[in-house]
Scaffold this motif. Structure first.
Motif, PDB file in Angstrom:
ATOM      1  N   ILE A  41       0.638  -1.446   0.045  1.00  0.00           N
ATOM      2  CA  ILE A  41      -0.065  -0.039  -0.201  1.00  0.00           C
ATOM      3  C   ILE A  41       0.922   1.188  -0.130  1.00  0.00           C
ATOM      4  N   ALA A  42       2.079   1.181   0.664  1.00  0.00           N
ATOM      5  CA  ALA A  42       2.765   2.327   0.838  1.00  0.00           C
ATOM      6  C   ALA A  42       3.339   2.719  -0.548  1.00  0.00           C
ATOM      7  N   ARG A  43       3.908   1.767  -1.212  1.00  0.00           N
ATOM      8  CA  ARG A  43       4.451   1.827  -2.696  1.00  0.00           C
ATOM      9  C   ARG A  43       3.476   2.445  -3.771  1.00  0.00           C
ATOM     10  N   THR A  44       2.034   1.744  -3.485  1.00  0.00           N
ATOM     11  CA  THR A  44       0.892   2.665  -4.420  1.00  0.00           C
ATOM     12  C   THR A  44       0.779   3.897  -3.890  1.00  0.00           C
ATOM     13  N   LEU A  45       0.989   4.146  -2.319  1.00  0.00           N
ATOM     14  CA  LEU A  45       0.606   5.703  -2.166  1.00  0.00           C
ATOM     15  C   LEU A  45       1.707   6.440  -2.768  1.00  0.00           C
ATOM     16  N   GLU A  46       3.047   6.010  -2.612  1.00  0.00           N
ATOM     17  CA  GLU A  46       4.226   6.789  -3.042  1.00  0.00           C
ATOM     18  C   GLU A  46       4.079   7.005  -4.621  1.00  0.00           C
ATOM     19  N   ASN A  47       3.511   6.213  -5.239  1.00  0.00           N
ATOM     20  CA  ASN A  47       3.348   6.332  -6.818  1.00  0.00           C
ATOM     21  C   ASN A  47       2.082   7.160  -7.214  1.00  0.00           C
ATOM     22  N   GLN A  48       1.286   7.293  -6.262  1.00  0.00           N
ATOM     23  CA  GLN A  48       0.358   8.524  -6.183  1.00  0.00           C
ATOM     24  C   GLN A  48       0.736   9.817  -5.822  1.00  0.00           C
ATOM     25  N   GLY A  49       2.006  10.045  -5.189  1.00  0.00           N
ATOM     26  CA  GLY A  49       2.490  11.317  -5.083  1.00  0.00           C
ATOM     27  C   GLY A  49       2.475  11.531  -3.641  1.00  0.00           C
ATOM     28  N   ILE A  50       2.144  10.679  -2.896  1.00  0.00           N
ATOM     29  CA  ILE A  50       1.990  11.111  -1.257  1.00  0.00           C
ATOM     30  C   ILE A  50       3.361  11.443  -0.580  1.00  0.00           C
ATOM     31  N   VAL A  54       1.696   8.416   7.672  1.00  0.00           N
ATOM     32  CA  VAL A  54       1.597   8.400   9.059  1.00  0.00           C
ATOM     33  C   VAL A  54       0.912   6.935   9.467  1.00  0.00           C
ATOM     34  N   THR A  55       1.879   6.266  10.250  1.00  0.00           N
ATOM     35  CA  THR A  55       1.411   4.905  10.620  1.00  0.00           C
ATOM     36  C   THR A  55       1.874   4.705  11.921  1.00  0.00           C
ATOM     37  N   ARG A  56       1.815   3.174  12.458  1.00  0.00           N
ATOM     38  CA  ARG A  56       2.229   2.696  13.839  1.00  0.00           C
ATOM     39  C   ARG A  56       2.783   1.377  13.734  1.00  0.00           C
ATOM     40  N   GLY A  57       3.385   1.110  14.787  1.00  0.00           N
ATOM     41  CA  GLY A  57       3.843  -0.498  15.202  1.00  0.00           C
ATOM     42  C   GLY A  57       4.670  -0.922  14.061  1.00  0.00           C
ATOM     43  N   GLY A  58       4.470  -2.107  13.789  1.00  0.00           N
ATOM     44  CA  GLY A  58       5.218  -2.948  12.871  1.00  0.00           C
ATOM     45  C   GLY A  58       4.838  -2.421  11.474  1.00  0.00           C
ATOM     46  N   MET A  59       3.501  -1.909  11.163  1.00  0.00           N
ATOM     47  CA  MET A  59       3.781  -1.453   9.859  1.00  0.00           C
ATOM     48  C   MET A  59       4.720  -0.245   9.408  1.00  0.00           C
ATOM     49  N   ALA A  60       4.901   0.424  10.612  1.00  0.00           N
ATOM     50  CA  ALA A  60       5.820   1.673  10.561  1.00  0.00           C
ATOM     51  C   ALA A  60       7.214   1.305  10.231  1.00  0.00           C
ATOM     52  N   GLU A  61       7.601   0.308  11.035  1.00  0.00           N
ATOM     53  CA  GLU A  61       8.982  -0.477  10.963  1.00  0.00           C
ATOM     54  C   GLU A  61       9.228  -1.165   9.434  1.00  0.00           C
ATOM     55  N   LEU A  62       8.082  -1.748   9.204  1.00  0.00           N
ATOM     56  CA  LEU A  62       8.473  -2.516   7.862  1.00  0.00           C
ATOM     57  C   LEU A  62       8.477  -1.637   6.584  1.00  0.00           C
ATOM     58  N   ILE A  63       7.486  -0.292   6.731  1.00  0.00           N
ATOM     59  CA  ILE A  63       7.609   0.200   5.625  1.00  0.00           C
ATOM     60  C   ILE A  63       8.988   1.322   5.455  1.00  0.00           C
ATOM     61  N   SER A  64       9.449   1.553   6.679  1.00  0.00           N
ATOM     62  CA  SER A  64      10.588   2.378   6.869  1.00  0.00           C
ATOM     63  C   SER A  64      12.097   1.529   6.357  1.00  0.00           C
ATOM     64  N   LYS A  65      11.876   0.151   6.517  1.00  0.00           N
ATOM     65  CA  LYS A  65      13.142  -0.815   6.116  1.00  0.00           C
ATOM     66  C   LYS A  65      12.798  -1.282   4.788  1.00  0.00           C
ATOM     67  N   SER A  66      11.782  -0.883   4.187  1.00  0.00           N
ATOM     68  CA  SER A  66      11.520  -1.239   2.546  1.00  0.00           C
ATOM     69  C   SER A  66      12.142  -0.029   1.694  1.00  0.00           C
ATOM     70  N   VAL A  68      10.508   1.752  -0.102  1.00  0.00           N
ATOM     71  CA  VAL A  68       9.515   3.144  -0.242  1.00  0.00           C
ATOM     72  C   VAL A  68      10.457   4.466   0.241  1.00  0.00           C
ATOM     73  N   GLN A  69      10.445   5.351  -0.589  1.00  0.00           N
ATOM     74  CA  GLN A  69      11.269   6.446  -0.392  1.00  0.00           C
ATOM     75  C   GLN A  69      10.374   7.618   0.412  1.00  0.00           C
ATOM     76  N   VAL A  70       9.158   7.532   0.450  1.00  0.00           N
ATOM     77  CA  VAL A  70       8.162   8.330   1.108  1.00  0.00           C
ATOM     78  C   VAL A  70       8.601   8.469   2.815  1.00  0.00           C
ATOM     79  N   PRO A  71       8.760   9.554   3.508  1.00  0.00           N
ATOM     80  CA  PRO A  71       8.860   9.628   4.745  1.00  0.00           C
ATOM     81  C   PRO A  71       8.090   8.881   5.577  1.00  0.00           C
ATOM     82  N   VAL A  72       8.298   8.139   6.490  1.00  0.00           N
ATOM     83  CA  VAL A  72       7.335   7.382   7.600  1.00  0.00           C
ATOM     84  C   VAL A  72       7.262   8.196   8.567  1.00  0.00           C
ATOM     85  N   VAL A  73       6.244   8.763   9.184  1.00  0.00           N
ATOM     86  CA  VAL A  73       6.015   9.227  10.632  1.00  0.00           C
ATOM     87  C   VAL A  73       5.235   8.192  11.581  1.00  0.00           C
ATOM     88  N   GLU A  74       6.109   7.960  12.391  1.00  0.00           N
ATOM     89  CA  GLU A  74       5.437   6.693  13.066  1.00  0.00           C
ATOM     90  C   GLU A  74       4.720   7.322  14.484  1.00  0.00           C
TER      91      GLU A  74
END
Length: 163
Positions: A41-50, A54-66, A68-74
């Motif tokens: 989903i983060a990749r899709t959002l990135e492609n849409q120009g987000i 903003v997310t939390r927990g394991g999702m924040a960590e997984l996206i941050s380590k992927s 995906v170049q969009v900044p993640v605010v945990e």
């Protein structure tokens, strides 16, 4: 535009309400996605120009380590969240010093050790690095005969299915 990516419905509802109350509905795109779909989903959002996610927990960590170049605010797991979880776990068991298994990503487990000492619980921490590890780690925690298991939605759902 900012995206709020909620791991489950309850957080999505709360997030939407807070965003609306703050008058940011026109600036924040809210979406729901479980741990297993967060990076996709983060990749899709990135492609849409987000511009930020903003997310939390394991999702924040997984996206941050992927990739995906969009900044993640945990959204951090607070001391209150941790304390409430341990109090509820102890209450559920009725034991003076229950064995509590915590299955979580590293960004979520740092502070819980302090509470465990204060509350007289036997804490068993099972760190997660990916969503793929959840089934095996749940099985290990159950095999270790913990009295209560604390974790994210995916973890708890799987643990309940396994007994």
């Amino acid at each position: 535009m900012i995206a709020f990516l909620a791991p489950y419905e309850e957080i999505l509802t709360t997030g939407r309400q807070v965003i609306e109350d703050l008058g940011f509905s026109h600036k924040v795109h809210c979406c729901l996605g479980g741990l297993d779909k967060g990076v996709e989903i983060a990749r899709t959002l990135e492609n849409q120009g987000i511009e930020a996610i903003v997310t939390r927990g394991g999702m924040a960590e997984l996206i941050s380590k992927s990739d995906v170049q969009v900044p993640v605010v945990e959204i951090p797991i607070t001391f209150q969240d941790l304390a409430e979880s341990l109090v509820e776990a102890k209450k559920l068991t009725g034991l003076d010093s229950p064995r509590i298994a915590v299955l979580a990503f590293r960004n979520m487990i740092h502070s819980i050790e302090v509470f465990a000492k204060v509350m007289d619980v036997q804490l068993m921490i099972y760190p997660l690095r990916s969503a793929d590890e959840i089934p095996y780690t749940v099985a290990c925690a159950l095999e270790d005969r913990s009295d209560v298991l604390i974790g994210g939605m995916s973890t708890i759902k799987l643990a309940m299915e396994q007994g």
